[in-house]
Design an enzyme around this catalytic site. Sequence first.
Site, PDB file in Angstrom:
ATOM      1  N   HIS A  62       4.388  -2.517  12.848  1.00 49.70           N
ATOM      2  CA  HIS A  62       4.696  -1.484  11.892  1.00 49.70           C
ATOM      3  C   HIS A  62       3.905  -0.857  11.119  1.00 49.70           C
ATOM      4  O   HIS A  62       2.508  -1.178  11.373  1.00 49.70           O
ATOM      5  CB  HIS A  62       5.685  -2.323  10.894  1.00 49.70           C
ATOM      6  CG  HIS A  62       5.194  -3.303   9.752  1.00 49.70           C
ATOM      7  ND1 HIS A  62       4.775  -4.618  10.320  1.00 49.70           N
ATOM      8  CD2 HIS A  62       4.534  -3.050   8.525  1.00 49.70           C
ATOM      9  CE1 HIS A  62       3.878  -5.051   9.241  1.00 49.70           C
ATOM     10  NE2 HIS A  62       3.940  -4.276   8.116  1.00 49.70           N
TER      11      HIS A  62
ATOM     12  N   HIS B  83       2.731   1.251   7.402  1.00 44.39           N
ATOM     13  CA  HIS B  83       2.789   1.272   5.969  1.00 44.39           C
ATOM     14  C   HIS B  83       1.960   2.835   5.600  1.00 44.39           C
ATOM     15  O   HIS B  83       0.985   2.828   5.975  1.00 44.39           O
ATOM     16  CB  HIS B  83       2.054   0.260   5.168  1.00 44.39           C
ATOM     17  CG  HIS B  83       2.805  -1.185   5.180  1.00 44.39           C
ATOM     18  ND1 HIS B  83       4.052  -1.234   4.043  1.00 44.39           N
ATOM     19  CD2 HIS B  83       3.066  -2.007   5.719  1.00 44.39           C
ATOM     20  CE1 HIS B  83       4.291  -2.458   4.347  1.00 44.39           C
ATOM     21  NE2 HIS B  83       3.701  -3.073   5.466  1.00 44.39           N
TER      22      HIS B  83
ATOM     23  N   TYR C  57      -1.098  -3.361  -2.221  1.00 44.37           N
ATOM     24  CA  TYR C  57      -0.570  -4.050  -1.359  1.00 44.37           C
ATOM     25  C   TYR C  57      -0.606  -3.626   0.116  1.00 44.37           C
ATOM     26  O   TYR C  57      -0.709  -4.229   1.154  1.00 44.37           O
ATOM     27  CB  TYR C  57       0.971  -3.754  -1.681  1.00 44.37           C
ATOM     28  CG  TYR C  57       2.046  -4.198  -0.743  1.00 44.37           C
ATOM     29  CD1 TYR C  57       2.330  -5.566  -0.501  1.00 44.37           C
ATOM     30  CD2 TYR C  57       2.649  -3.421   0.224  1.00 44.37           C
ATOM     31  CE1 TYR C  57       3.190  -5.929   0.215  1.00 44.37           C
ATOM     32  CE2 TYR C  57       3.701  -3.889   1.048  1.00 44.37           C
ATOM     33  CZ  TYR C  57       3.820  -5.220   1.222  1.00 44.37           C
ATOM     34  OH  TYR C  57       4.781  -5.537   2.113  1.00 44.37           O
TER      35      TYR C  57
ATOM     36  N   GLN D 263      -2.080  -5.636   3.513  1.00 43.78           N
ATOM     37  CA  GLN D 263      -1.013  -5.937   4.630  1.00 43.78           C
ATOM     38  C   GLN D 263      -1.550  -6.603   5.763  1.00 43.78           C
ATOM     39  O   GLN D 263      -1.001  -7.582   6.331  1.00 43.78           O
ATOM     40  CB  GLN D 263      -0.249  -4.636   4.863  1.00 43.78           C
ATOM     41  CG  GLN D 263       1.063  -5.150   5.562  1.00 43.78           C
ATOM     42  CD  GLN D 263       2.023  -5.856   4.765  1.00 43.78           C
ATOM     43  OE1 GLN D 263       1.921  -5.861   3.593  1.00 43.78           O
ATOM     44  NE2 GLN D 263       2.732  -6.941   5.703  1.00 43.78           N
TER      45      GLN D 263
END
Length: 157
Positions: free
Chosen positions: A66, A68, A130, A134
Site C-alpha cells: 500500500h 501512504h 506515522y 509505517q
Amino acid sequence: MSKQQNADRHSLAHTRWNCKYHIVFAPKYRRKVFYAEKRTAIREILRTLCQWKGVEIIEGEVCPDHIHMLISIPPKMSVSGFMGYLKGKSSLMIFQKFGNMKFAYRNREFWCKGYYVDTVGKNTKAITEYIEGQLKRDRESDQLSLFDPRDPFMGGK
C-alpha cells in the site's frame, strides 16, 4: 499568526488555504508488488503526477502492499477528482514501464477501486511521523512477503 501557521498556508488569486489530506491506497488484491526497482519507479511516477497537478507531497511512503501520502491539494481541485487522476495515470505509466505486470492485473486495473482519506488539521506532525514509521513497523511485524506473478511468456511454471 505564527510563522509556522503562515508557512502552512498557500494562496490562490483571492484565497488563502491550508488543505492537507492523509491518503492511503493499495494495488488490486493487496498484492505486495512495491519492492526494489518498482518501489523507486512508482515513487517517481507519483511525484511527477502530483507535480503536474500542483499538489505538494509533504510526506509519503511506498510500503510493500500500500501507499501512504500526506499531500496538500488546492481547494479548486476535489480529492476524489485528484485520486481518479492519480490512480488512472499512474496505472497507465506503471504498465508502460513494467509490461509484464499486466498479466497479473486484468484490464490494466492496477489499483483497488477505493482509497482512504482523512483531513489533517493541527496534527500534521503526528501524521508525518506515522507515515515515516509505517515501513519500519511493517518490517518489524514481519508482514512482508513478496508476490511475483509469473509472466506467461517467460517460460516459468
